[in-house]
Write a protein that holds these residues in place. Sequence first.
Motif, PDB file in Angstrom:
ATOM      1  N   ALA A  83       0.832  -1.201   0.000  1.00  0.00           N
ATOM      2  CA  ALA A  83       0.000   0.000   0.000  1.00  0.00           C
ATOM      3  C   ALA A  83       0.867   1.252   0.000  1.00  0.00           C
ATOM      4  N   THR A  84       1.931   1.234   0.810  1.00  0.00           N
ATOM      5  CA  THR A  84       2.851   2.373   0.853  1.00  0.00           C
ATOM      6  C   THR A  84       3.546   2.567  -0.490  1.00  0.00           C
ATOM      7  N   LYS A  85       4.026   1.470  -1.053  1.00  0.00           N
ATOM      8  CA  LYS A  85       4.734   1.533  -2.333  1.00  0.00           C
ATOM      9  C   LYS A  85       3.818   2.015  -3.444  1.00  0.00           C
ATOM     10  N   LEU A  86       2.599   1.499  -3.495  1.00  0.00           N
ATOM     11  CA  LEU A  86       1.679   1.851  -4.578  1.00  0.00           C
ATOM     12  C   LEU A  86       1.268   3.321  -4.496  1.00  0.00           C
ATOM     13  N   GLY A  87       0.978   3.781  -3.275  1.00  0.00           N
ATOM     14  CA  GLY A  87       0.601   5.184  -3.121  1.00  0.00           C
ATOM     15  C   GLY A  87       1.731   6.125  -3.492  1.00  0.00           C
ATOM     16  N   ARG A  88       2.949   5.791  -3.062  1.00  0.00           N
ATOM     17  CA  ARG A  88       4.104   6.632  -3.390  1.00  0.00           C
ATOM     18  C   ARG A  88       4.375   6.628  -4.889  1.00  0.00           C
ATOM     19  N   THR A  89       4.275   5.467  -5.520  1.00  0.00           N
ATOM     20  CA  THR A  89       4.515   5.369  -6.964  1.00  0.00           C
ATOM     21  C   THR A  89       3.484   6.163  -7.746  1.00  0.00           C
ATOM     22  N   ARG A  90       2.217   6.077  -7.348  1.00  0.00           N
ATOM     23  CA  ARG A  90       1.165   6.794  -8.065  1.00  0.00           C
ATOM     24  C   ARG A  90       1.401   8.304  -8.014  1.00  0.00           C
ATOM     25  N   LYS A  91       1.767   8.825  -6.871  1.00  0.00           N
ATOM     26  CA  LYS A  91       2.011  10.264  -6.745  1.00  0.00           C
ATOM     27  C   LYS A  91       3.220  10.698  -7.577  1.00  0.00           C
ATOM     28  N   LYS A  92       4.285   9.907  -7.574  1.00  0.00           N
ATOM     29  CA  LYS A  92       5.483  10.266  -8.326  1.00  0.00           C
ATOM     30  C   LYS A  92       5.235  10.174  -9.829  1.00  0.00           C
ATOM     31  N   VAL A  93       4.441   9.191 -10.241  1.00  0.00           N
ATOM     32  CA  VAL A  93       4.111   9.069 -11.666  1.00  0.00           C
ATOM     33  C   VAL A  93       3.305  10.277 -12.123  1.00  0.00           C
ATOM     34  N   GLU A  94       2.350  10.700 -11.316  1.00  0.00           N
ATOM     35  CA  GLU A  94       1.557  11.884 -11.660  1.00  0.00           C
ATOM     36  C   GLU A  94       2.443  13.125 -11.766  1.00  0.00           C
ATOM     37  N   ARG A  95       3.381  13.269 -10.835  1.00  0.00           N
ATOM     38  CA  ARG A  95       4.277  14.434 -10.870  1.00  0.00           C
ATOM     39  C   ARG A  95       5.169  14.390 -12.099  1.00  0.00           C
ATOM     40  N   PHE A  96       5.725  13.218 -12.422  1.00  0.00           N
ATOM     41  CA  PHE A  96       6.595  13.072 -13.576  1.00  0.00           C
ATOM     42  C   PHE A  96       5.848  13.424 -14.862  1.00  0.00           C
ATOM     43  N   GLU A  97       4.645  12.895 -15.008  1.00  0.00           N
ATOM     44  CA  GLU A  97       3.880  13.161 -16.231  1.00  0.00           C
ATOM     45  C   GLU A  97       3.526  14.640 -16.345  1.00  0.00           C
ATOM     46  N   ARG A  98       3.167  15.252 -15.236  1.00  0.00           N
ATOM     47  CA  ARG A  98       2.840  16.684 -15.263  1.00  0.00           C
ATOM     48  C   ARG A  98       4.052  17.513 -15.667  1.00  0.00           C
ATOM     49  N   ASP A  99       5.212  17.178 -15.100  1.00  0.00           N
ATOM     50  CA  ASP A  99       6.436  17.914 -15.450  1.00  0.00           C
ATOM     51  C   ASP A  99       6.841  17.674 -16.894  1.00  0.00           C
ATOM     52  N   PHE A 100       6.618  16.455 -17.386  1.00  0.00           N
ATOM     53  CA  PHE A 100       7.009  16.146 -18.762  1.00  0.00           C
ATOM     54  C   PHE A 100       6.227  16.991 -19.757  1.00  0.00           C
ATOM     55  N   TRP A 101       4.920  17.062 -19.593  1.00  0.00           N
ATOM     56  CA  TRP A 101       4.112  17.796 -20.561  1.00  0.00           C
ATOM     57  C   TRP A 101       4.307  19.306 -20.451  1.00  0.00           C
TER      58      TRP A 101
END
Length: 232
Positions: free
Chosen positions: A47-65
Amino acid sequence: MNVILNTDAATMSPIALFLQADWVVKFVMIGLLLASIWTWAIIVGFATKLGRTRKKVERFERDFWKAEDIDAFYRIEGENDLPIARVFAAGVSEWRRSTASGAVDRDGTRERLATSMGAAVAGEIDKLSDRLNILATVGSVAPFVGLFGTVWGIMRSFTAIASAQNTSLSVVAPGIAEALFATAIGLFAAIPAVIAYNRFSHGINRIEARLNRFADGFHATLSRQLESETRR
């Protein structure tokens, strides 16, 4: 006929039921308790890993675009230890290999980009799904293991009836209680595992969909760039 069963509450406590149980039932109980502890450790960690990964993926995608230069963004974020960063790196690497020569095959490049990023998405989802099979196994097997302990305890109770030649509930109650306690432990291990497996599978599916959308968008960006470069 009224049958009165005078059973001490302390005798029916979980610890007393375990201590009074047959060695086979004890073995089943210990195995199920260890499986439950292992399951909860996986649940908390995942649960900790999945929540952390989801937030970082969202941040990465936002920064990329928001980035204006893909090469500059790759130099900063290309080595990031994130699933979406590895998909991005796979696309950039394939783009550089396909466009390194003078003559560029546009259709072949598009196909290789799609294949490369698709394989990266599949690989990252496989890594994220690691240990989910343990939850699925515990959720499906634990009730049957508990049921085995129940059957064994009831068989022991019937053996006690035959030995004592007495059909009173006071003879069979302890063995039946121990047997049902084994079933309860099996359900205690299985129910959280099944719930967690379903929730985590849903979370991973959402991340996979997000990675695929990112790969499709990045593929479209590179395809447009490929069109503009081949016209020059």
